[in-house]
Design a protein around this motif. Sequence first.
Motif, PDB file in Angstrom:
ATOM      1  N   GLY A   1       0.744  -1.268   0.000  1.00 48.16           N
ATOM      2  CA  GLY A   1       0.000   0.000   0.000  1.00 48.16           C
ATOM      3  C   GLY A   1       0.762   1.299   0.000  1.00 48.16           C
ATOM      4  O   GLY A   1       1.935   1.377  -0.345  1.00 48.16           O
TER       5      GLY A   1
ATOM      6  N   SER B   1      -6.655   7.186   6.393  1.00 48.97           N
ATOM      7  CA  SER B   1      -6.433   5.935   5.679  1.00 48.97           C
ATOM      8  C   SER B   1      -7.560   4.932   5.923  1.00 48.97           C
ATOM      9  O   SER B   1      -8.120   4.836   7.000  1.00 48.97           O
ATOM     10  CB  SER B   1      -5.086   5.336   6.059  1.00 48.97           C
ATOM     11  OG  SER B   1      -5.030   5.126   7.445  1.00 48.97           O
ATOM     12  N   LYS B   2      -7.866   4.187   4.867  1.00 50.69           N
ATOM     13  CA  LYS B   2      -8.859   3.126   4.930  1.00 50.69           C
ATOM     14  C   LYS B   2      -8.175   1.823   4.505  1.00 50.69           C
ATOM     15  O   LYS B   2      -7.001   1.838   4.157  1.00 50.69           O
ATOM     16  CB  LYS B   2     -10.014   3.459   3.985  1.00 50.69           C
ATOM     17  CG  LYS B   2     -10.618   4.843   4.247  1.00 50.69           C
ATOM     18  CD  LYS B   2     -11.962   4.964   3.586  1.00 50.69           C
ATOM     19  CE  LYS B   2     -12.685   6.225   4.007  1.00 50.69           C
ATOM     20  NZ  LYS B   2     -12.054   7.459   3.512  1.00 50.69           N
ATOM     21  N   ASP B   3      -8.923   0.724   4.540  1.00 47.12           N
ATOM     22  CA  ASP B   3      -8.349  -0.583   4.204  1.00 47.12           C
ATOM     23  C   ASP B   3      -7.577  -0.586   2.901  1.00 47.12           C
ATOM     24  O   ASP B   3      -6.468  -1.100   2.824  1.00 47.12           O
ATOM     25  CB  ASP B   3      -9.469  -1.630   4.102  1.00 47.12           C
ATOM     26  CG  ASP B   3      -9.777  -2.186   5.475  1.00 47.12           C
ATOM     27  OD1 ASP B   3      -9.020  -1.833   6.406  1.00 47.12           O
ATOM     28  OD2 ASP B   3     -10.747  -2.944   5.609  1.00 47.12           O
ATOM     29  N   LEU B   4      -8.164   0.009   1.900  1.00 54.39           N
ATOM     30  CA  LEU B   4      -7.565   0.019   0.570  1.00 54.39           C
ATOM     31  C   LEU B   4      -6.144   0.575   0.583  1.00 54.39           C
ATOM     32  O   LEU B   4      -5.270   0.105  -0.137  1.00 54.39           O
ATOM     33  CB  LEU B   4      -8.455   0.852  -0.369  1.00 54.39           C
ATOM     34  CG  LEU B   4      -7.966   0.977  -1.810  1.00 54.39           C
ATOM     35  CD1 LEU B   4      -8.064  -0.365  -2.518  1.00 54.39           C
ATOM     36  CD2 LEU B   4      -8.755   2.032  -2.571  1.00 54.39           C
ATOM     37  N   CYS B   5      -5.916   1.573   1.437  1.00 51.08           N
ATOM     38  CA  CYS B   5      -4.612   2.229   1.474  1.00 51.08           C
ATOM     39  C   CYS B   5      -3.496   1.274   1.862  1.00 51.08           C
ATOM     40  O   CYS B   5      -2.350   1.488   1.504  1.00 51.08           O
ATOM     41  CB  CYS B   5      -4.627   3.393   2.452  1.00 51.08           C
ATOM     42  SG  CYS B   5      -5.824   4.641   2.022  1.00 51.08           S
ATOM     43  N   TYR B   6      -3.809   0.242   2.631  1.00 51.43           N
ATOM     44  CA  TYR B   6      -2.786  -0.715   3.027  1.00 51.43           C
ATOM     45  C   TYR B   6      -2.531  -1.752   1.945  1.00 51.43           C
ATOM     46  O   TYR B   6      -1.590  -2.518   2.021  1.00 51.43           O
ATOM     47  CB  TYR B   6      -3.189  -1.416   4.323  1.00 51.43           C
ATOM     48  CG  TYR B   6      -3.144  -0.487   5.513  1.00 51.43           C
ATOM     49  CD1 TYR B   6      -1.987  -0.345   6.262  1.00 51.43           C
ATOM     50  CD2 TYR B   6      -4.264   0.260   5.869  1.00 51.43           C
ATOM     51  CE1 TYR B   6      -1.943   0.518   7.337  1.00 51.43           C
ATOM     52  CE2 TYR B   6      -4.226   1.126   6.942  1.00 51.43           C
ATOM     53  CZ  TYR B   6      -3.062   1.253   7.667  1.00 51.43           C
ATOM     54  OH  TYR B   6      -3.011   2.111   8.727  1.00 51.43           O
ATOM     55  N   LYS B   7      -3.408  -1.777   0.949  1.00 47.19           N
ATOM     56  CA  LYS B   7      -3.289  -2.820  -0.063  1.00 47.19           C
ATOM     57  C   LYS B   7      -2.828  -2.284  -1.400  1.00 47.19           C
ATOM     58  O   LYS B   7      -2.111  -2.946  -2.125  1.00 47.19           O
ATOM     59  CB  LYS B   7      -4.651  -3.505  -0.252  1.00 47.19           C
ATOM     60  CG  LYS B   7      -5.030  -4.360   0.943  1.00 47.19           C
ATOM     61  CD  LYS B   7      -6.336  -5.077   0.666  1.00 47.19           C
ATOM     62  CE  LYS B   7      -7.003  -5.504   1.960  1.00 47.19           C
ATOM     63  NZ  LYS B   7      -8.365  -4.970   2.066  1.00 47.19           N
TER      64      LYS B   7
END
Lengths: 308, 312
Positions: free
Chosen positions: B275, B285-291
């Motif tokens: 991410g 930040s949301k989940d997507l940001c880590y991926k």
Amino acid sequence: MCLLKVTGLTKTFKNKKDRVYALKGIDFSIKQGECLGLVGESGCGKSTAAEIIARLIKEDSGTIEFNGAYITSEKRLKCVGRDLQMVFQNPKDSFDPKYSLLESVMMGADSYRIYSKIELIKRAKELIKYVGLKESYMYKGIGGLSGGECQKASIARALICSPKLIIFDEATSALDVSVQAQIIDIMRRLKEEKGVSFLFITHDLALTSSICDNIAVMYSGRIVEYGKCRDVLCNPKHPYTKQLVSSVLPVNRRCDIPEFNALRDTQYAPKGCDYYAFCPNADEKCFKNVLHMFQIEGRSVLCCHADD
Amino acid sequence: MLDIKNLNVYYGKTHVVRDLSLKVNDGEIVCIVGESGCGKSTALKSVLMLDKNASVTGGSIIFNGKDITKLNASQIRKVRGSKIAMVFQNAVLSMDPTKTIGSLFCETVRAHNKKAQKADCLKKAEDIMKKLRLWETERIFTSYPFELSGGMCQRIAIAAAMMNTPQLILADEPTSALDVTAQAQVIRLLKQVNKNFNTSMLIVTHNMGVAANLTDKTAVMYAGRIMETGSTDDIINNPSHPYTKALINAVPEMNGKIPEAIEGLPPEFNDDTAGCPFAPRCSMSKDLCYKKLPQKHILSESHAVYCNYCYI
Ligand SMILES: Nc1ncnc2c1ncn2[C@@H]1O[C@H](COP(=O)(O)OP(=O)(O)OP(=O)(O)O)[C@@H](O)[C@H]1O
Ligand SMILES: Nc1ncnc2c1ncn2[C@@H]1O[C@H](COP(=O)(O)OP(=O)(O)OP(=O)(O)O)[C@@H](O)[C@H]1O
Ligand SMILES: [Mg+2]
Ligand SMILES: [Mg+2]
């Protein structure tokens, strides 16, 4: 009680042909838990003053009282070392690139034997994290750190012996504003929780306003204005301080920077006033009156215009 | 003029500069701001291939139509100093301690013009130094670097960079050791040189006042990557990336307000998670940001941001 009291400090350097009057007699004092900001023209003698206080170079005349003892005589060196630490203007210069970050920080306590080896390693590791360095750098060579990381490392080294006074010689100049804010926070905590005092040399006037209690403005080897940080920055009295404060660049817009030239010939500095060549208020009084520290509105100002 | 494309730089196995692309047009002043240790100096030094420990893998650095990464050592030496001049972050350490400042100036000129007269070199140096508030030129010429203060050395490094009227000046924190008056004069002179000789500049700074008053474009870097680019006005007054916002928020003010630091630490360079590198410290930040690594999102002609959310 004053932790540090400096009186009449002078220093002259001899170059091949020239003499450089780096300090022409400065006086100031720092109380326990106080932070004194030292600002001023580049080359005006700030680092020289710091290095004399830290006993790295010798003064020509003047006295320094630290923690109740005169440290200007030769004997005292050892007892002061631990309580007085310095962060240098050129952090890279002050480390040996052979050693790792952890070893370099531990070296700050080498000659004092106040911790056992295990304690020392533990403390060094804590401090490295405390100043915001990544853990993976612990065993990395000091030579492989960036400018700002090196500066953080030298702050950690200065903290390891829990000193009473720390001299910061432009210790935040290579840091980004967020890390600067972190360091200011660390200083504040040390000040409030442990009563640590600071001599904070910087060019960033805004930073002094957020951490310093008092401020001393230097010009050409002399302190020209000394007082409460707020007072001096918001309502400067000495013409040099005025000019300094007005040179701060605005962050949110562009401004026109005027060219800065000497108003008069520098050779005829009257009665020791070095600012004569640039001073908008200069007149024949500068030749008649001798420079003197005056008390106005709760601060000291060096000036030859006594009656104004 | 200078076009850096997808530059990647490693120190050993550590991947420091990641996919950096940056353009400096003719006569443009561009600055890089960002977290301490994020790779700004590394990126700047790689333009002249200066660091022997650093290896540039992939990407290209096009200067005047030639790819610098493909030049050999002697070709680079020709470019260095005459066409591109560099001011290092640590001015004192970058100078030879066994030479006086006067001979430093002469050598800088003679490296590219063997016939230059000593008197002419010093005259030219003196003119520049006076503009930078260095009045005691006589004394400075006969001094060694360690006999001068930090800020004096820094100004001398800047003056030396201007001696050969280069096409491009690379300057790494050129005003960090200067009082605000001298700083303002340095900026004034850099602007003048930019106007008179159309010199382009790429500057690293931590000082937002310098960025605002000197530069046309700003690139914000974090953990080896560019987070946001735009006109300096956009970046400072209308920032889009959460990191840029936090950085601007940490700028100290004269009113004694305590500046706000960003919580947490920057990521490790050898940590190759997918991410966004700023996600762990980001307030949005949301989940997507880590991926998902954010792609470039164009906000306007001159303003682009690398963030999964904030362009919406
Ligand atoms: N070892 C030395 N030999 C000769 N002159 C010196 C020496 N060290 C310092 N000086 C001179 O003393 C003066 C004061 O230098 P100092 O380093 O104290 O300035 P400073 O206030 O710290 O400036 P800056 O903000 O640029 O760091 C300068 O003019 C410098 O050239
Ligand atoms: N010679 C080296 N060997 C190994 N690692 C290095 C070397 N030089 C720099 N690094 C690492 O590369 C990273 C980027 O360093 P760089 O000097 O480019 O940072 P920077 O953005 O200029 O930071 P600063 O604002 O603190 O100067 C840092 O984490 C640093 O530890
Ligand atoms: Mg100094
Ligand atoms: Mg750097």
